[in-house]
Design a protein around this motif. Sequence first.
Motif, short mmCIF file in Angstrom:
data_model
loop_
_atom_site.label_atom_id
_atom_site.label_comp_id
_atom_site.label_asym_id
_atom_site.label_seq_id
_atom_site.Cartn_x
_atom_site.Cartn_y
_atom_site.Cartn_z
N MET A 1 37.68 43.55 45.20
CA MET A 1 36.32 43.06 45.42
C MET A 1 35.32 44.20 45.42
O MET A 1 34.23 44.10 44.81
N GLU A 2 35.67 45.28 46.09
CA GLU A 2 34.77 46.44 46.13
C GLU A 2 34.51 46.99 44.72
O GLU A 2 33.36 47.31 44.38
N LYS A 3 35.56 47.09 43.93
CA LYS A 3 35.40 47.60 42.58
C LYS A 3 34.54 46.67 41.73
O LYS A 3 33.72 47.12 40.92
N SER A 4 34.70 45.37 41.92
CA SER A 4 33.90 44.40 41.18
C SER A 4 32.42 44.56 41.51
O SER A 4 31.56 44.51 40.63
N VAL A 5 32.12 44.74 42.80
CA VAL A 5 30.73 44.93 43.21
C VAL A 5 30.18 46.22 42.63
O VAL A 5 29.04 46.27 42.15
N ASP A 6 30.99 47.28 42.65
CA ASP A 6 30.56 48.56 42.07
C ASP A 6 30.23 48.41 40.59
O ASP A 6 29.29 49.02 40.08
N GLN A 7 31.01 47.56 39.90
CA GLN A 7 30.79 47.34 38.48
C GLN A 7 29.75 46.26 38.20
O GLN A 7 29.48 45.95 37.05
N LYS A 8 29.19 45.69 39.29
CA LYS A 8 28.17 44.63 39.18
C LYS A 8 28.68 43.44 38.38
O LYS A 8 27.97 42.87 37.54
N LYS A 9 29.94 43.08 38.65
CA LYS A 9 30.54 41.92 37.98
C LYS A 9 30.96 40.89 39.02
O LYS A 9 31.45 41.25 40.10
N PRO A 10 30.79 39.60 38.71
CA PRO A 10 31.31 38.58 39.62
C PRO A 10 32.83 38.59 39.59
O PRO A 10 33.44 38.99 38.59
N PHE A 11 33.46 38.16 40.67
CA PHE A 11 34.91 38.20 40.72
C PHE A 11 35.49 36.87 41.17
O PHE A 11 34.85 36.09 41.89
N PHE A 12 36.72 36.62 40.72
CA PHE A 12 37.54 35.50 41.17
C PHE A 12 38.79 36.11 41.77
O PHE A 12 39.63 36.66 41.03
N ALA A 13 38.91 36.05 43.09
CA ALA A 13 40.05 36.66 43.79
C ALA A 13 40.93 35.56 44.36
O ALA A 13 40.49 34.77 45.20
N TYR A 14 42.17 35.52 43.92
CA TYR A 14 43.16 34.53 44.34
C TYR A 14 44.17 35.22 45.23
O TYR A 14 44.81 36.19 44.81
N GLU B 1 34.39 33.71 31.12
CA GLU B 1 32.97 33.74 31.45
C GLU B 1 32.53 35.09 32.02
O GLU B 1 31.43 35.21 32.56
N GLY B 2 33.38 36.10 31.90
CA GLY B 2 32.99 37.44 32.30
C GLY B 2 33.34 37.82 33.72
O GLY B 2 32.98 38.91 34.19
N TYR B 3 34.06 36.98 34.42
CA TYR B 3 34.50 37.31 35.77
C TYR B 3 35.66 38.30 35.73
O TYR B 3 36.51 38.24 34.84
N ARG B 4 35.69 39.21 36.71
CA ARG B 4 36.91 39.96 36.96
C ARG B 4 37.84 39.05 37.76
O ARG B 4 37.44 38.44 38.75
N THR B 5 39.06 38.94 37.32
CA THR B 5 40.01 38.01 37.95
C THR B 5 41.20 38.78 38.50
O THR B 5 41.76 39.65 37.83
N GLY B 6 41.60 38.44 39.72
CA GLY B 6 42.73 39.12 40.34
C GLY B 6 43.55 38.18 41.20
O GLY B 6 43.00 37.25 41.82
N ALA B 7 44.85 38.38 41.24
CA ALA B 7 45.76 37.60 42.08
C ALA B 7 46.59 38.58 42.90
O ALA B 7 47.12 39.56 42.36
N PHE B 8 46.74 38.28 44.20
CA PHE B 8 47.37 39.22 45.12
C PHE B 8 48.28 38.46 46.07
O PHE B 8 47.81 37.81 47.00
N GLY B 9 49.59 38.52 45.80
CA GLY B 9 50.53 37.82 46.67
C GLY B 9 51.70 37.24 45.90
O GLY B 9 52.28 37.87 45.02
#
Length: 594
Positions: free
Chosen positions: A190-203, A121-129
């Motif tokens: 998250m900062e990069k997602s906001v800069d790119q004006k994209k919603p994000f899913f951060a896990y 759906e166009g979200y930037r998705t990231g997993a950290f851990g």
Amino acid sequence: MRTDLKIVQWLFCALVAAFTVPVVAEVQARRPNVVVFLSDDQGWGDLSSSGNTDLETPNIDSLATAGASFDRFYVCPVCSPTRAEFLTGRHHAYSGVYSTSAGGERMDLDEVTIGDLFKAEGYRTGAFGKWHNGMQYPYHPNGRGFDEFYGFCSGHWGNYFDPMFERNGRIVRGRGFCIDDFTDNAIAFMEKSVDQKKPFFAYLPYNTPHSPMQVPERFWKRFSDRPLQFKNEQQPNKEIQSHKRSALAMCENLDWNVGRVLEKLDTLGIADDTIVVWFHDNGPNGTRWNGGMKGKKGSTDEGGVRSPLYVRWPHAIKPGTKIPEITSARDLLPTLCELADISFETEKSLDGVSLKPLLIGNSEGWPDRILINHWKDKISARSQQFRLDNQGKLFDMIADPGQRKDVSKEHLDVVASLVEKVTVHREAHMAGYFVDDRPFVIAHPDSILTQLPARDAVAHGGIERSNRYPNCSYFKNWKNTDDKITFVAEVATTGKYKVVLYYAAKQAGADCTLRFNDASLRFQIAEAHDVPERGAENDRHPRAESYVKDFRPVGIGEIDLRKGKGELTLRATAIPGAEAMEFRMLTLERVSLE
């Protein structure tokens, strides 16, 4: 006339733009970001919001006061099944997860994950851990819907300070304490997602307070010797103070990092448009206060599977919402998808249901549910009022939350109903629950690098693991040329691959061969690399798992692999010293494809 018509057309377009652009911007602004925190081995009682005043967790607590708190939310008794159920919305027994290591933690490749759905759906998705649902691509998080991954894929890690991690499949060195490091990377995402004006899913699947019990000094100082008031109500004599104090210190570090994320959401101006979720993956990893409940990590009793669930979304969830209905980690995928207006219709049916009605205050018509808690051969069933335990005993969880009195004789109809659910689940899954014929996928076309750690290998002959828990172990005692290390593997793509060996050795000179079907690579351990074990210097409590070493990576050559299944075998054909080497990992990097 033409000039007048153009003026009219221009005015019309300007009016449309004036009304449309703000509407579009408003819709985009309302499209929620999602942040999901998942802690590792933290009990329900390890928060001040649960009533434990021995520690302070104000940032995590704030998610409950500013959003919704679920009173009876259930997960699995151990790590990887809970992660799989969150990611898929399905019971872990459906997805091929039956163990916490050596391949049994992997989700079947036909499972659709929450990362897949949000990414589509166009979200930037990231997993950290800590991923803990497969390492080799496409089991890797980059193959399961996550654009960015930073952390480790194993079930536990041997050192939490400046450790070896990976970023999108590439080996890197972590910076500082792991939880702080994961949070730093998530915030940058998250900062990069906001800069790119994209919603994000951060896990953020954190890996504490799982052992080894390591935590920065400033958190440990708060617990090292001060009096603690809260004790385990059922087994106070089994508490181990150094372990308990370490766990509580690690929980306060988790809270500090949650606070950093919440502050960043405020700074970025997106807090109102971000759904924040907090939950744990199982019960506590030691005997300590847990609200008087029976059981801890590994148990299907209440204390082993009850977790807090806090969900904050200022845009739609009323502060202080309290939800008494029983719910499950399997419910989070459909819930988050519905809140974000993302379709979660897949070819496979979900076991979870959307909790949106409960979150917005509409519990009318909410169905009675029976939730199955299952790990290996232990199966328990929970209704809104009762729990049928693994031994067939029935407990009234409202009158007896500590499971002290078996009331099965007084409620035969309830027992029959819950036994039927357990029987259906057992018959559906247990026959093939431990059967696993999936090879480890290597040389996948969508991944440049493949990691093959000792965790996923089988040792033959006199070779020994450094510890009985495979996850972050290495192999040692390689003294005979008849000994070998093997991986059940499937080469996904024919090609040439550069091989890197991670090893330690007291003496150089061992001649070795790596073979897969008809392909072979000969090499020699050209230099000694004798290094001590690490980890104990940072432990606040003696560990059960393996220590680690600074294993040396060295390129040993290139090998031509052909697509197909087989056994990847590592042998030492000549051992001039007492031991060939200590083995930690191989990596295969694609050089070219056929």
